[in-house]
Write an enzyme that holds these catalytic residues in place. Structure first.
Site, PDB file in Angstrom:
ATOM      1  N   HIS A 142      40.736  31.679  42.954  1.00 65.04           N
ATOM      2  CA  HIS A 142      39.590  32.567  42.811  1.00 65.04           C
ATOM      3  C   HIS A 142      39.093  32.535  41.371  1.00 65.04           C
ATOM      4  O   HIS A 142      39.821  32.172  40.440  1.00 65.04           O
ATOM      5  CB  HIS A 142      39.969  33.980  43.208  1.00 65.04           C
ATOM      6  CG  HIS A 142      40.220  34.131  44.673  1.00 65.04           C
ATOM      7  ND1 HIS A 142      40.462  35.348  45.264  1.00 65.04           N
ATOM      8  CD2 HIS A 142      40.247  33.209  45.675  1.00 65.04           C
ATOM      9  CE1 HIS A 142      40.624  35.174  46.564  1.00 65.04           C
ATOM     10  NE2 HIS A 142      40.516  33.887  46.838  1.00 65.04           N
TER      11      HIS A 142
ATOM     12  N   CYS B 143      39.933  40.588  45.138  1.00 65.78           N
ATOM     13  CA  CYS B 143      40.877  40.770  46.243  1.00 65.78           C
ATOM     14  C   CYS B 143      42.164  41.393  45.685  1.00 65.78           C
ATOM     15  O   CYS B 143      42.304  41.588  44.474  1.00 65.78           O
ATOM     16  CB  CYS B 143      41.187  39.418  46.898  1.00 65.78           C
ATOM     17  SG  CYS B 143      42.159  38.307  45.848  1.00 65.78           S
TER      18      CYS B 143
ATOM     19  N   CYS C  67      44.055  39.007  43.111  1.00 65.74           N
ATOM     20  CA  CYS C  67      43.403  38.952  41.798  1.00 65.74           C
ATOM     21  C   CYS C  67      43.506  40.293  41.081  1.00 65.74           C
ATOM     22  O   CYS C  67      43.634  40.328  39.860  1.00 65.74           O
ATOM     23  CB  CYS C  67      41.952  38.521  41.951  1.00 65.74           C
ATOM     24  SG  CYS C  67      41.796  36.766  42.368  1.00 65.74           S
TER      25      CYS C  67
ATOM     26  N   GLU D 159      38.448  34.891  39.278  1.00 63.21           N
ATOM     27  CA  GLU D 159      39.195  35.768  38.373  1.00 63.21           C
ATOM     28  C   GLU D 159      40.491  35.114  37.913  1.00 63.21           C
ATOM     29  O   GLU D 159      40.850  35.155  36.735  1.00 63.21           O
ATOM     30  CB  GLU D 159      39.552  37.099  39.052  1.00 63.21           C
ATOM     31  CG  GLU D 159      38.377  37.843  39.654  1.00 63.21           C
ATOM     32  CD  GLU D 159      38.167  37.513  41.128  1.00 63.21           C
ATOM     33  OE1 GLU D 159      37.989  36.334  41.484  1.00 63.21           O
ATOM     34  OE2 GLU D 159      38.173  38.451  41.932  1.00 63.21           O
TER      35      GLU D 159
END
Length: 153
Positions: free
Chosen positions: A75, A103, A106, A77
């Protein structure tokens, strides 16, 4: 306008500008289903950036033949946090700007990285990550995409 309102207005202007930049960065992603961009900002300086994609050295294909995201896609992040970890910068007390709310996985990284504020534009359907951030006293700010698109900051 009082001093607090001026300060809030300036912060919102900065938030919108950084979210616009994160959106531009998201376009670097090879993912087809969703492109996400992230910036880590500290003391008004961008100290890291990231977008969702496969790990270094992997093919730049995020989805399988059934259009399902491959399990090893990182992801935005996570990419930004691991990138800052390889630098001489610290994300302690920084702000993360991300085009989609984090999410759960993260959010755990955000907490451990010492990031104290998360600003996002698109709410992900699963809000467990946001609830975890709030539990950890990480400030979360949602700025609707329409506000960002209709703003000339």
């Amino acid at each position: 306008m009082n001093e607090q309102n001026t300060s809030d207005s300036k912060q919102e202007q900065l938030d919108i500008r950084y979210l616009k930049m994160a959106d531009i960065w998201a376009k670097s992603s090879y993912c087809k289903r969703r492109q996400v961009g992230a910036l880590i900002v500290k003391d008004k300086m961008i100290i890291s950036d990231g977008y969702n994609g496969t790990p270094k050295g992997f093919e730049n294909v995020c989805e399988d033949e059934h259009n399902i995201t491959k399990p090893y896609v990182l992801h935005a992040e996570a990419n930004a946090i691991t990138k800052v970890a390889k630098s001489n910068n610290s994300s302690e007390n920084a702000t993360l700007y991300v085009t989609t709310s984090p999410c759960m996985e993260c959010s755990k990284l955000i907490i451990q990285a010492g990031i104290k504020r998360v600003v996002f534009s698109d709410k992900y359907h699963d809000e467990q990550g946001l609830r975890l951030l709030e539990r950890a006293k990480v400030e979360t700010v949602h700025i609707d995409e329409a506000i960002i698109k209709n703003n000339n900051y």
